[in-house]
Design a protein around this motif. Structure first.
Motif, PDB file in Angstrom:
ATOM      1  N   ASP A 252     -18.483 -20.343  30.830  1.00  0.00           N
ATOM      2  CA  ASP A 252     -19.064 -21.292  31.788  1.00  0.00           C
ATOM      3  C   ASP A 252     -20.540 -21.574  31.514  1.00  0.00           C
ATOM      4  OD1 ASP A 252     -20.219 -18.924  32.602  1.00  0.00           O
ATOM      5  OD2 ASP A 252     -19.234 -18.857  34.556  1.00  0.00           O
ATOM      6  N   ALA A 253     -21.117 -20.893  30.522  1.00  0.00           N
ATOM      7  CA  ALA A 253     -22.518 -21.146  30.150  1.00  0.00           C
ATOM      8  C   ALA A 253     -22.628 -22.014  28.900  1.00  0.00           C
ATOM      9  CB  ALA A 253     -23.251 -19.829  29.916  1.00  0.00           C
ATOM     10  N   ALA A 254     -21.502 -22.482  28.378  1.00  0.00           N
ATOM     11  CA  ALA A 254     -21.502 -23.200  27.104  1.00  0.00           C
ATOM     12  C   ALA A 254     -22.403 -24.424  27.113  1.00  0.00           C
ATOM     13  CB  ALA A 254     -20.075 -23.595  26.727  1.00  0.00           C
ATOM     14  N   LEU A 261     -26.587 -23.142  20.420  1.00  0.00           N
ATOM     15  CA  LEU A 261     -25.363 -23.010  19.627  1.00  0.00           C
ATOM     16  C   LEU A 261     -25.336 -24.026  18.490  1.00  0.00           C
ATOM     17  CD1 LEU A 261     -22.805 -22.502  22.539  1.00  0.00           C
ATOM     18  CD2 LEU A 261     -23.425 -20.804  20.799  1.00  0.00           C
ATOM     19  N   ARG A 262     -25.764 -25.248  18.773  1.00  0.00           N
ATOM     20  CA  ARG A 262     -25.810 -26.265  17.707  1.00  0.00           C
ATOM     21  C   ARG A 262     -26.742 -25.838  16.583  1.00  0.00           C
ATOM     22  NH1 ARG A 262     -25.949 -30.733  22.165  1.00  0.00           N
ATOM     23  NH2 ARG A 262     -23.801 -31.496  22.156  1.00  0.00           N
ATOM     24  N   PHE A 263     -27.883 -25.262  16.958  1.00  0.00           N
ATOM     25  CA  PHE A 263     -28.815 -24.835  15.921  1.00  0.00           C
ATOM     26  C   PHE A 263     -28.235 -23.695  15.089  1.00  0.00           C
ATOM     27  CE2 PHE A 263     -32.136 -21.856  14.524  1.00  0.00           C
ATOM     28  CZ  PHE A 263     -32.769 -22.675  13.596  1.00  0.00           C
ATOM     29  N   ALA A 291     -17.612 -28.441  17.871  1.00  0.00           N
ATOM     30  CA  ALA A 291     -16.742 -29.386  18.576  1.00  0.00           C
ATOM     31  C   ALA A 291     -15.980 -28.666  19.699  1.00  0.00           C
ATOM     32  CB  ALA A 291     -15.767 -30.026  17.592  1.00  0.00           C
ATOM     33  N   GLU A 292     -15.571 -27.437  19.442  1.00  0.00           N
ATOM     34  CA  GLU A 292     -14.876 -26.653  20.460  1.00  0.00           C
ATOM     35  C   GLU A 292     -15.804 -26.299  21.614  1.00  0.00           C
ATOM     36  OE1 GLU A 292     -12.888 -22.183  20.805  1.00  0.00           O
ATOM     37  OE2 GLU A 292     -13.014 -23.171  18.852  1.00  0.00           O
ATOM     38  N   PHE A 293     -17.040 -25.881  21.294  1.00  0.00           N
ATOM     39  CA  PHE A 293     -17.999 -25.515  22.336  1.00  0.00           C
ATOM     40  C   PHE A 293     -18.347 -26.718  23.218  1.00  0.00           C
ATOM     41  CE2 PHE A 293     -19.835 -22.163  19.203  1.00  0.00           C
ATOM     42  CZ  PHE A 293     -18.761 -21.332  19.460  1.00  0.00           C
ATOM     43  N   GLU A 294     -18.393 -27.888  22.613  1.00  0.00           N
ATOM     44  CA  GLU A 294     -18.788 -29.093  23.354  1.00  0.00           C
ATOM     45  C   GLU A 294     -17.732 -29.510  24.374  1.00  0.00           C
ATOM     46  OE1 GLU A 294     -21.677 -31.275  20.067  1.00  0.00           O
ATOM     47  OE2 GLU A 294     -19.553 -31.778  20.166  1.00  0.00           O
ATOM     48  N   THR A 295     -16.513 -29.038  24.239  1.00  0.00           N
ATOM     49  CA  THR A 295     -15.457 -29.397  25.173  1.00  0.00           C
ATOM     50  C   THR A 295     -15.319 -28.392  26.310  1.00  0.00           C
ATOM     51  OG1 THR A 295     -13.761 -28.251  23.891  1.00  0.00           O
ATOM     52  CG2 THR A 295     -14.182 -30.575  23.339  1.00  0.00           C
ATOM     53  N   MET A 296     -16.099 -27.322  26.294  1.00  0.00           N
ATOM     54  CA  MET A 296     -15.981 -26.289  27.328  1.00  0.00           C
ATOM     55  C   MET A 296     -16.624 -26.744  28.626  1.00  0.00           C
ATOM     56  SD  MET A 296     -16.632 -22.759  25.192  1.00  0.00           S
ATOM     57  CE  MET A 296     -15.472 -22.242  23.936  1.00  0.00           C
TER      58      MET A 296
END
Length: 296
Positions: A252-254, A261-263, A291-296
Motif C-alpha cells: 500500500d506504500a507503492a 523505486l523507479r530510480f 510496470a508492476e509497481f505502477e499498477t499497485m
C-alpha cells in the motif's frame, strides 16, 4: 495586523519543510552496499527533492525496522534458509551478489568448469593443483601455455564472493596453500592485472576494464558454459548460485515510493549497483518490475 502578516508568512515559509519531513522516506537494509551506493542514493534524493534517511546497518535489523513500521523500504539479503516476507509486503530482487572468475584479457582461455576451479582452489582435491595454463586447455605453444597459474580470491571482507565460491563451487571450503586471499576485490584484481598470470575469484568485474576478462563457467565439463551477464544471472543459467538483494516494502506504500523505486530500477542506478559489487537486473526485468509497481 503586522504580527498576523508575519506569522502567515512564517507558516508559508515553513510549510514545505514540514511537508518534506512528513513525506520523508527511511531506507534500511544491507550493510554490504558501501559508501558509494549511499552517496549516490543520497544525491538522487537531493535532486528529486526527497527527504531521505538511510540506515543500512544489516538485513536482519532492516527487516525488523520495516515490519515495525519504522522504515518505508528495505534492501535485504536473505540466506538460502530464509524466505522474503509475504503479504502485505512486496519483495522482488533488484540486484545479485555473485562470483566471477577473472583472468588477464590476453589469456587465450574462454571458460572453466567447476571441476577445474576445484582442482585449482580446493584443498581436498588431490595433492597437486594444475601448475600451468596448458593443463586447462591453453595451447602449450602459446606464450601463456607454460606460465604458472597464480590463484587469488577476494577475502571475507570484500563482499559475499568468498563464501559463495567456497560453499557453492568447492566440495569443501578449505583453500589450497597456493591460493592468495586478498583483502578485497580491488586488491585481487590488481594482483591479476600486474602480470602475475593470475586467476581471481571476485564479486564482479568492474565495467571498462579492458585489461581483464570474466570467464564463462559450467558445472560439468560437458555442460554449456555461461558468462556472468545480468541476463544469465537473472535467468539462473549462470551456474554459480547467486544471492539476490531484494527491495521490500508494503504494497500500500507503492505509489509513495514510486520515485525511489523507479530510480533503483533505472539505467542511472546501474553504476551504483556495480560500485556496490552487485550485478543489476537486466533492463527488461527492471522495466517489468516498475510496470508492476505502477499498477499497485
Amino acid at each position: 495586523m503586522r504580527l498576523t502578516v508575519f506569522l502567515s508568512a512564517l507558516l508559508l515559509a515553513t510549510a514545505p519543510l514540514r511537508a518534506a519531513e512528513a513525506d520523508g522516506l527511511t531506507v534500511v537494509g544491507s550493510d554490504l552496499l558501501g559508501k558509494k551506493f549511499s552517496a549516490g542514493l543520497t544525491a538522487f534524493a537531493q535532486r528529486a527533492g526527497l527527504a531521505l534517511k538511510l540506515n543500512l546497518t544489516g538485513s536482519h535489523a532492516g527487516l525488523d525496522a520495516l515490519q515495525d513500521n519504522k522504515a518505508d523500504l528495505a534492501l535485504l539479503v536473505f540466506s538460502k534458509r530464509e524466505k522474503p516476507p509475504g503479504a502485505p509486503f512486496v519483495a522482488q530482487p533488484v540486484a545479485y551478489h555473485t562470483v566471477v572468475a577473472v583472468v588477464p584479457a590476453d589469456l587465450p582461455l574462454e571458460q572453466l568448469s567447476f571441476a577445474q576451479l576445484r582442482a585449482i582452489y580446493c584443498a581436498s582435491e588431490g595433492d597437486q593443483p594444475p601448475k600451468s595454463w596448458d593443463a586447462l586447455g591453453v595451447p602449450a605453444t602459446s606464450t601463456w601455455g607454460r606460465a604458472s597459474i597464480s590463484p587469488v580470491i577476494s577475502g571475507p571482507g570484500g563482499g559475499l564472493a568468498y563464501d559463495l565460491f567456497r560453499n557453492n563451487v568447492l566440495p569443501s571450503p578449505g583453500l589450497r596453500v597456493v591460493v592468495t586471499v586478498e583483502a578485497d576485490a580491488s586488491a585481487a584484481l590488481k594482483r591479476v592485472a600486474s602480470g602475475s598470470s593470475g586467476l581471481a575469484i571476485v564479486p564482479v568485474l568492474p565495467p571498462g576494464r579492458k585489461d581483464l576478462r570474466a570467464l564463462s563457467l559450467s558445472r560439468g565439463t560437458r555442460d554449456v558454459a555461461f558468462g556472468p551477464t545480468p541476463e544469465n544471472i537473472h535467468s539462473g543459467d549462470y551456474p554459480v548460485p547467486s544471492l539476490p538483494l531484494h527491495v521490500v516494502f508494503r504494497a500500500d506504500a507503492a505509489k509513495r515510493l514510486l520515485p525511489l523505486l523507479r530510480f533503483l530500477h533505472s539505467t542511472d542506478a546501474v553504476t551504483l549497483w556495480q560500485d556496490a559489487q552487485l550485478v543489476p537486473l537486466p533492463a527488461s526485468a527492471r522495466e517489468g518490475q516498475i510496470a508492476e509497481f505502477e499498477t499497485m
